[in-house]
Design a protein around this motif. Structure first.
Motif, PDB file in Angstrom:
ATOM      1  N   VAL A 111      -1.504  -1.172  -5.776  1.00 48.14           N
ATOM      2  CA  VAL A 111      -2.521  -0.763  -6.738  1.00 48.14           C
ATOM      3  C   VAL A 111      -1.866   0.055  -7.847  1.00 48.14           C
ATOM      4  CG1 VAL A 111      -4.620   0.594  -7.061  1.00 48.14           C
ATOM      5  CG2 VAL A 111      -4.335  -0.802  -5.005  1.00 48.14           C
ATOM      6  N   THR A 112      -2.192  -0.280  -9.084  1.00 45.89           N
ATOM      7  CA  THR A 112      -1.591   0.435 -10.209  1.00 45.89           C
ATOM      8  C   THR A 112      -2.620   1.198 -11.031  1.00 45.89           C
ATOM      9  OG1 THR A 112      -1.868  -1.413 -11.748  1.00 45.89           O
ATOM     10  CG2 THR A 112       0.130  -1.373 -10.423  1.00 45.89           C
ATOM     11  N   GLY A 113      -3.872   0.821 -10.941  1.00 44.29           N
ATOM     12  CA  GLY A 113      -4.874   1.385 -11.833  1.00 44.29           C
ATOM     13  C   GLY A 113      -5.297   2.797 -11.491  1.00 44.29           C
ATOM     14  N   GLY A 114      -5.566   3.041 -10.222  1.00 41.06           N
ATOM     15  CA  GLY A 114      -6.131   4.336  -9.860  1.00 41.06           C
ATOM     16  C   GLY A 114      -7.642   4.257  -9.870  1.00 41.06           C
ATOM     17  N   GLN A 115      -8.277   5.408  -9.824  1.00 45.32           N
ATOM     18  CA  GLN A 115      -9.733   5.452  -9.720  1.00 45.32           C
ATOM     19  C   GLN A 115     -10.407   4.617 -10.805  1.00 45.32           C
ATOM     20  OE1 GLN A 115     -10.660   6.908  -6.969  1.00 45.32           O
ATOM     21  NE2 GLN A 115      -8.559   7.576  -6.623  1.00 45.32           N
ATOM     22  N   ASN A 116     -11.391   3.826 -10.388  1.00 45.13           N
ATOM     23  CA  ASN A 116     -12.214   3.029 -11.306  1.00 45.13           C
ATOM     24  C   ASN A 116     -11.452   1.934 -12.045  1.00 45.13           C
ATOM     25  OD1 ASN A 116     -14.440   4.694 -10.671  1.00 45.13           O
ATOM     26  ND2 ASN A 116     -13.748   6.187 -12.178  1.00 45.13           N
ATOM     27  N   ASP A 117     -10.210   1.709 -11.684  1.00 46.93           N
ATOM     28  CA  ASP A 117      -9.479   0.591 -12.272  1.00 46.93           C
ATOM     29  C   ASP A 117      -8.707  -0.135 -11.170  1.00 46.93           C
ATOM     30  OD1 ASP A 117      -8.053  -1.235 -13.675  1.00 46.93           O
ATOM     31  OD2 ASP A 117      -6.753   0.210 -14.685  1.00 46.93           O
ATOM     32  N   PRO A 118      -9.309  -1.180 -10.606  1.00 47.49           N
ATOM     33  CA  PRO A 118      -8.704  -1.875  -9.462  1.00 47.49           C
ATOM     34  C   PRO A 118      -7.613  -2.860  -9.846  1.00 47.49           C
ATOM     35  CG  PRO A 118     -10.789  -2.876 -10.008  1.00 47.49           C
ATOM     36  CD  PRO A 118     -10.634  -1.699 -10.944  1.00 47.49           C
ATOM     37  N   SER A 119      -6.776  -2.509 -10.809  1.00 49.44           N
ATOM     38  CA  SER A 119      -5.648  -3.367 -11.159  1.00 49.44           C
ATOM     39  C   SER A 119      -4.586  -3.275 -10.068  1.00 49.44           C
ATOM     40  CB  SER A 119      -5.044  -2.931 -12.489  1.00 49.44           C
ATOM     41  OG  SER A 119      -5.968  -3.121 -13.544  1.00 49.44           O
ATOM     42  N   ALA A 120      -3.890  -4.381  -9.830  1.00 50.55           N
ATOM     43  CA  ALA A 120      -2.881  -4.389  -8.787  1.00 50.55           C
ATOM     44  C   ALA A 120      -1.825  -5.443  -9.088  1.00 50.55           C
ATOM     45  CB  ALA A 120      -3.523  -4.667  -7.428  1.00 50.55           C
ATOM     46  N   VAL A 121      -0.667  -5.264  -8.460  1.00 46.41           N
ATOM     47  CA  VAL A 121       0.431  -6.205  -8.618  1.00 46.41           C
ATOM     48  C   VAL A 121       0.650  -6.908  -7.282  1.00 46.41           C
ATOM     49  CG1 VAL A 121       2.886  -6.477  -9.098  1.00 46.41           C
ATOM     50  CG2 VAL A 121       1.535  -4.814 -10.390  1.00 46.41           C
ATOM     51  N   LEU A 122       0.530  -8.229  -7.290  1.00 46.49           N
ATOM     52  CA  LEU A 122       0.786  -9.020  -6.087  1.00 46.49           C
ATOM     53  C   LEU A 122       2.287  -9.201  -5.928  1.00 46.49           C
ATOM     54  CD1 LEU A 122       0.023 -11.040  -3.776  1.00 46.49           C
ATOM     55  CD2 LEU A 122       0.008 -12.811  -5.539  1.00 46.49           C
ATOM     56  N   LEU A 123       2.807  -8.845  -4.755  1.00 49.37           N
ATOM     57  CA  LEU A 123       4.228  -9.026  -4.481  1.00 49.37           C
ATOM     58  C   LEU A 123       4.412 -10.417  -3.891  1.00 49.37           C
ATOM     59  CD1 LEU A 123       4.927  -5.522  -2.935  1.00 49.37           C
ATOM     60  CD2 LEU A 123       5.101  -6.250  -5.320  1.00 49.37           C
ATOM     61  N   ARG A 124       5.069 -11.279  -4.617  1.00 51.89           N
ATOM     62  CA  ARG A 124       5.163 -12.680  -4.210  1.00 51.89           C
ATOM     63  C   ARG A 124       6.454 -13.019  -3.479  1.00 51.89           C
ATOM     64  NH1 ARG A 124       1.818 -16.538  -5.774  1.00 51.89           N
ATOM     65  NH2 ARG A 124       3.468 -18.010  -5.328  1.00 51.89           N
ATOM     66  N   ALA A 125       7.541 -12.339  -3.789  1.00 46.03           N
ATOM     67  CA  ALA A 125       8.799 -12.704  -3.153  1.00 46.03           C
ATOM     68  C   ALA A 125       9.822 -11.586  -3.298  1.00 46.03           C
ATOM     69  CB  ALA A 125       9.354 -13.996  -3.760  1.00 46.03           C
ATOM     70  N   GLY A 126      10.832 -11.621  -2.410  1.00 43.01           N
ATOM     71  CA  GLY A 126      11.902 -10.643  -2.474  1.00 43.01           C
ATOM     72  C   GLY A 126      13.179 -11.218  -1.889  1.00 43.01           C
ATOM     73  N   ARG A 127      14.285 -10.553  -2.215  1.00 48.00           N
ATOM     74  CA  ARG A 127      15.581 -10.965  -1.652  1.00 48.00           C
ATOM     75  C   ARG A 127      15.940 -10.013  -0.529  1.00 48.00           C
ATOM     76  NH1 ARG A 127      18.611 -14.061  -5.365  1.00 48.00           N
ATOM     77  NH2 ARG A 127      20.480 -13.390  -4.307  1.00 48.00           N
ATOM     78  N   PRO A 128      16.194 -10.524   0.667  1.00 49.34           N
ATOM     79  CA  PRO A 128      16.537  -9.665   1.805  1.00 49.34           C
ATOM     80  C   PRO A 128      17.745  -8.791   1.489  1.00 49.34           C
ATOM     81  CG  PRO A 128      16.106 -11.910   2.520  1.00 49.34           C
ATOM     82  CD  PRO A 128      16.142 -11.936   1.018  1.00 49.34           C
ATOM     83  N   ALA A 129      17.637  -7.475   1.775  1.00 42.87           N
ATOM     84  CA  ALA A 129      18.745  -6.566   1.502  1.00 42.87           C
ATOM     85  C   ALA A 129      19.213  -5.870   2.772  1.00 42.87           C
ATOM     86  CB  ALA A 129      18.324  -5.523   0.464  1.00 42.87           C
ATOM     87  N   VAL A 130      18.270  -5.492   3.620  1.00 46.14           N
ATOM     88  CA  VAL A 130      18.596  -4.826   4.881  1.00 46.14           C
ATOM     89  C   VAL A 130      17.789  -5.461   6.008  1.00 46.14           C
ATOM     90  CG1 VAL A 130      18.471  -2.646   6.168  1.00 46.14           C
ATOM     91  CG2 VAL A 130      19.122  -2.631   3.740  1.00 46.14           C
ATOM     92  N   GLY A 131      18.426  -5.670   7.151  1.00 43.19           N
ATOM     93  CA  GLY A 131      17.704  -6.165   8.323  1.00 43.19           C
ATOM     94  C   GLY A 131      17.351  -7.631   8.257  1.00 43.19           C
ATOM     95  N   ALA A 132      18.211  -8.432   7.682  1.00 38.82           N
ATOM     96  CA  ALA A 132      17.937  -9.871   7.577  1.00 38.82           C
ATOM     97  C   ALA A 132      17.771 -10.500   8.961  1.00 38.82           C
ATOM     98  CB  ALA A 132      19.058 -10.569   6.809  1.00 38.82           C
ATOM     99  N   ASP A 133      18.484  -9.946   9.952  1.00 43.98           N
ATOM    100  CA  ASP A 133      18.362 -10.502  11.299  1.00 43.98           C
ATOM    101  C   ASP A 133      16.976 -10.242  11.872  1.00 43.98           C
ATOM    102  OD1 ASP A 133      19.065  -7.813  11.143  1.00 43.98           O
ATOM    103  OD2 ASP A 133      19.783  -7.783  13.207  1.00 43.98           O
ATOM    104  N   VAL A 134      16.446  -9.036  11.566  1.00 41.54           N
ATOM    105  CA  VAL A 134      15.090  -8.709  12.026  1.00 41.54           C
ATOM    106  C   VAL A 134      14.070  -9.630  11.356  1.00 41.54           C
ATOM    107  CG1 VAL A 134      13.312  -6.918  12.113  1.00 41.54           C
ATOM    108  CG2 VAL A 134      15.726  -6.314  12.441  1.00 41.54           C
ATOM    109  N   MET A 135      14.273  -9.840  10.063  1.00 41.53           N
ATOM    110  CA  MET A 135      13.358 -10.730   9.336  1.00 41.53           C
ATOM    111  C   MET A 135      13.405 -12.144   9.909  1.00 41.53           C
ATOM    112  SD  MET A 135      13.968  -9.629   5.370  1.00 41.53           S
ATOM    113  CE  MET A 135      14.555  -7.991   4.957  1.00 41.53           C
ATOM    114  N   ALA A 136      14.591 -12.611  10.185  1.00 42.41           N
ATOM    115  CA  ALA A 136      14.747 -13.967  10.712  1.00 42.41           C
ATOM    116  C   ALA A 136      14.021 -14.094  12.050  1.00 42.41           C
ATOM    117  CB  ALA A 136      16.221 -14.300  10.872  1.00 42.41           C
TER     118      ALA A 136
END
Length: 184
Positions: free
Chosen positions: A87-112
DNA sequence: GGCAAGATCCTCT
DNA sequence: GAGGATCTTGCCA
């Protein structure tokens, strides 16, 4: 440090979304710490965006979008997957950023292990949440610490940011509010 | 109370 | 490239 991040989430959501690219997202669960570098996001401008879940106002599901800046909004998609927003907007502004993808940096084995496969660990919204172990339990928590998911400064943004139309929606499809980090 | 659609992912052809 | 899995929300009767 976290103060700078807090300030980063201040402003129009279409400006904040690309600024999140290259930052890190970290979870520390019993299975072990996992961390990704955010590589793809989409902006959703709350009540002025027909494609946003908050377009029709507050409902039991999207109540987190009306929370404080930095709140996580996690919802179930297609009855199977979890998708994660900041959420980026705060009170009375429900704007948000959808996180669609990322590059594994730590714990790739756990993710797998969580994903049940060694590749394509976090290259989609549902995969990202699964790789990090994020579920509806994280809905409504803050990414500024104290919650299961933490937003951290990135290793420095390399590469180029490309904007394109958003994916998987049927309204306001032409708005170029999908931002991708292309490696340089 | 019922029904249609949805910010997806995986498998099979 | 196409279709199935699977379930919650929101709209309408």
């Amino acid at each position: 440090m976290s103060r700078a991040i807090h300030r980063l989430l201040d402003g129009p959501v279409e400006d904040i979304a690309p600024a999140l690219l290259g930052m890190r997202l970290r979870t520390e669960l019993p299975a072990g710490p996992t961390e990704v570098v955010i590589s793809e996001v989409e902006a959703y401008a709350g009540e002025r965006d027909p494609a946003s879940h908050a377009y029709r106002g507050r409902t039991p599901r999207n109540v987190s979008m009306f929370g404080a800046r930095g709140t996580l909004y996690v919802y179930r998609s297609y009855g199977i997957h979890w998708c994660m927003n900041i959420v980026t907007g705060g009170q009375n502004d429900p704007s948000a950023v959808l996180l669609r993808a990322g590059r594994p940096a730590v714990g790739a084995d756990v993710m797998a292990r969580r994903r049940g496969r060694p590749d394509h660990l976090a290259d989609g919204p549902g995969k990202l949440t699964q790789a990090l172990g994020v579920t509806g339990d994280a809905d409504g928590t803050s990414v500024f610490g104290g919650g299961p998911v933490e937003l951290l400064p990135g290793p420095g943004r390399r590469g180029q940011i490309v904007a394109s139309p958003r994916v998987g929606i049927s309204k306001a499809v032409a708005w170029p509010w999908r931002f991708i980090l292309v490696d340089g």
